[in-house]
Design a protein around this motif. Sequence first.
Motif, PDB file in Angstrom:
ATOM      1  N   LYS A 281      -6.850 -14.407  -0.336  1.00 36.74           N
ATOM      2  CA  LYS A 281      -6.201 -15.676  -0.657  1.00 36.74           C
ATOM      3  C   LYS A 281      -6.915 -16.804   0.076  1.00 36.74           C
ATOM      4  O   LYS A 281      -7.003 -16.787   1.291  1.00 36.74           O
ATOM      5  N   ASN A 282      -7.432 -17.765  -0.677  1.00 35.99           N
ATOM      6  CA  ASN A 282      -8.134 -18.921  -0.112  1.00 35.99           C
ATOM      7  C   ASN A 282      -9.265 -18.509   0.830  1.00 35.99           C
ATOM      8  O   ASN A 282      -9.457 -19.098   1.885  1.00 35.99           O
ATOM      9  N   GLY A 283      -9.988 -17.469   0.465  1.00 39.05           N
ATOM     10  CA  GLY A 283     -11.127 -17.026   1.266  1.00 39.05           C
ATOM     11  C   GLY A 283     -10.759 -16.206   2.487  1.00 39.05           C
ATOM     12  O   GLY A 283     -11.629 -15.872   3.282  1.00 39.05           O
ATOM     13  N   THR A 284      -9.483 -15.886   2.680  1.00 43.07           N
ATOM     14  CA  THR A 284      -9.059 -15.065   3.812  1.00 43.07           C
ATOM     15  C   THR A 284      -8.370 -13.804   3.300  1.00 43.07           C
ATOM     16  O   THR A 284      -7.878 -13.764   2.183  1.00 43.07           O
ATOM     17  N   THR A 285      -8.332 -12.804   4.141  1.00 42.46           N
ATOM     18  CA  THR A 285      -7.664 -11.557   3.804  1.00 42.46           C
ATOM     19  C   THR A 285      -6.310 -11.526   4.482  1.00 42.46           C
ATOM     20  O   THR A 285      -6.206 -11.798   5.671  1.00 42.46           O
ATOM     21  N   GLU A 286      -5.263 -11.216   3.711  1.00 43.07           N
ATOM     22  CA  GLU A 286      -3.906 -11.138   4.261  1.00 43.07           C
ATOM     23  C   GLU A 286      -3.310  -9.779   3.961  1.00 43.07           C
ATOM     24  O   GLU A 286      -3.488  -9.249   2.863  1.00 43.07           O
ATOM     25  N   ASN A 287      -2.599  -9.207   4.935  1.00 43.74           N
ATOM     26  CA  ASN A 287      -1.847  -7.980   4.725  1.00 43.74           C
ATOM     27  C   ASN A 287      -0.383  -8.355   4.554  1.00 43.74           C
ATOM     28  O   ASN A 287       0.166  -9.125   5.336  1.00 43.74           O
ATOM     29  N   ILE A 288       0.251  -7.810   3.511  1.00 45.61           N
ATOM     30  CA  ILE A 288       1.618  -8.167   3.158  1.00 45.61           C
ATOM     31  C   ILE A 288       2.433  -6.909   2.925  1.00 45.61           C
ATOM     32  O   ILE A 288       1.966  -5.973   2.285  1.00 45.61           O
ATOM     33  N   LEU A 289       3.669  -6.896   3.439  1.00 45.58           N
ATOM     34  CA  LEU A 289       4.623  -5.852   3.119  1.00 45.58           C
ATOM     35  C   LEU A 289       5.369  -6.295   1.875  1.00 45.58           C
ATOM     36  O   LEU A 289       5.841  -7.421   1.806  1.00 45.58           O
ATOM     37  N   CYS A 290       5.473  -5.422   0.873  1.00 44.90           N
ATOM     38  CA  CYS A 290       6.137  -5.824  -0.367  1.00 44.90           C
ATOM     39  C   CYS A 290       6.886  -4.657  -1.003  1.00 44.90           C
ATOM     40  O   CYS A 290       6.653  -3.502  -0.680  1.00 44.90           O
ATOM     41  N   ALA A 291       7.779  -5.007  -1.905  1.00 43.72           N
ATOM     42  CA  ALA A 291       8.549  -4.020  -2.657  1.00 43.72           C
ATOM     43  C   ALA A 291       7.751  -3.579  -3.882  1.00 43.72           C
ATOM     44  O   ALA A 291       6.869  -4.293  -4.360  1.00 43.72           O
ATOM     45  N   GLU A 292       8.090  -2.413  -4.378  1.00 44.36           N
ATOM     46  CA  GLU A 292       7.373  -1.855  -5.521  1.00 44.36           C
ATOM     47  C   GLU A 292       7.480  -2.727  -6.767  1.00 44.36           C
ATOM     48  O   GLU A 292       6.546  -2.827  -7.550  1.00 44.36           O
ATOM     49  N   ASN A 293       8.612  -3.421  -6.945  1.00 45.00           N
ATOM     50  CA  ASN A 293       8.788  -4.241  -8.146  1.00 45.00           C
ATOM     51  C   ASN A 293       7.943  -5.514  -8.138  1.00 45.00           C
ATOM     52  O   ASN A 293       7.899  -6.223  -9.127  1.00 45.00           O
ATOM     53  N   HIS A 294       7.239  -5.821  -7.046  1.00 45.67           N
ATOM     54  CA  HIS A 294       6.332  -6.966  -7.000  1.00 45.67           C
ATOM     55  C   HIS A 294       4.903  -6.583  -7.385  1.00 45.67           C
ATOM     56  O   HIS A 294       4.025  -7.431  -7.422  1.00 45.67           O
TER      57      HIS A 294
END
Length: 81
Positions: A53-66
């Motif tokens: 995202k915007n040239g950076t790497t982000e780690n995100i916790l998310c639900a399966e429905n996303h």
Amino acid sequence: MKFVKGQDVSYTALSGRSYEAKVIERKMDFKKGLIIKSTSKQRDFHYLIEIQKNGTTENILCAENHLQLIEKKKRRAKKAA
């Protein structure tokens, strides 16, 4: 859990915008201490994903429905007659 580690997926944020992502870990594979207890009570997380995202790497916790599977279309070569 329908996604596996290393799989390319599409992540839809709460804003409605979609990002290409990669599954890093599944909930059943999380090491103890990765998710803070108070946070896990408020939301149900199934995957840890990585997005660009915007040239950076982000780690995100998310639900399966996303998440949605990105289908890679194979191009077929037309046979010359």
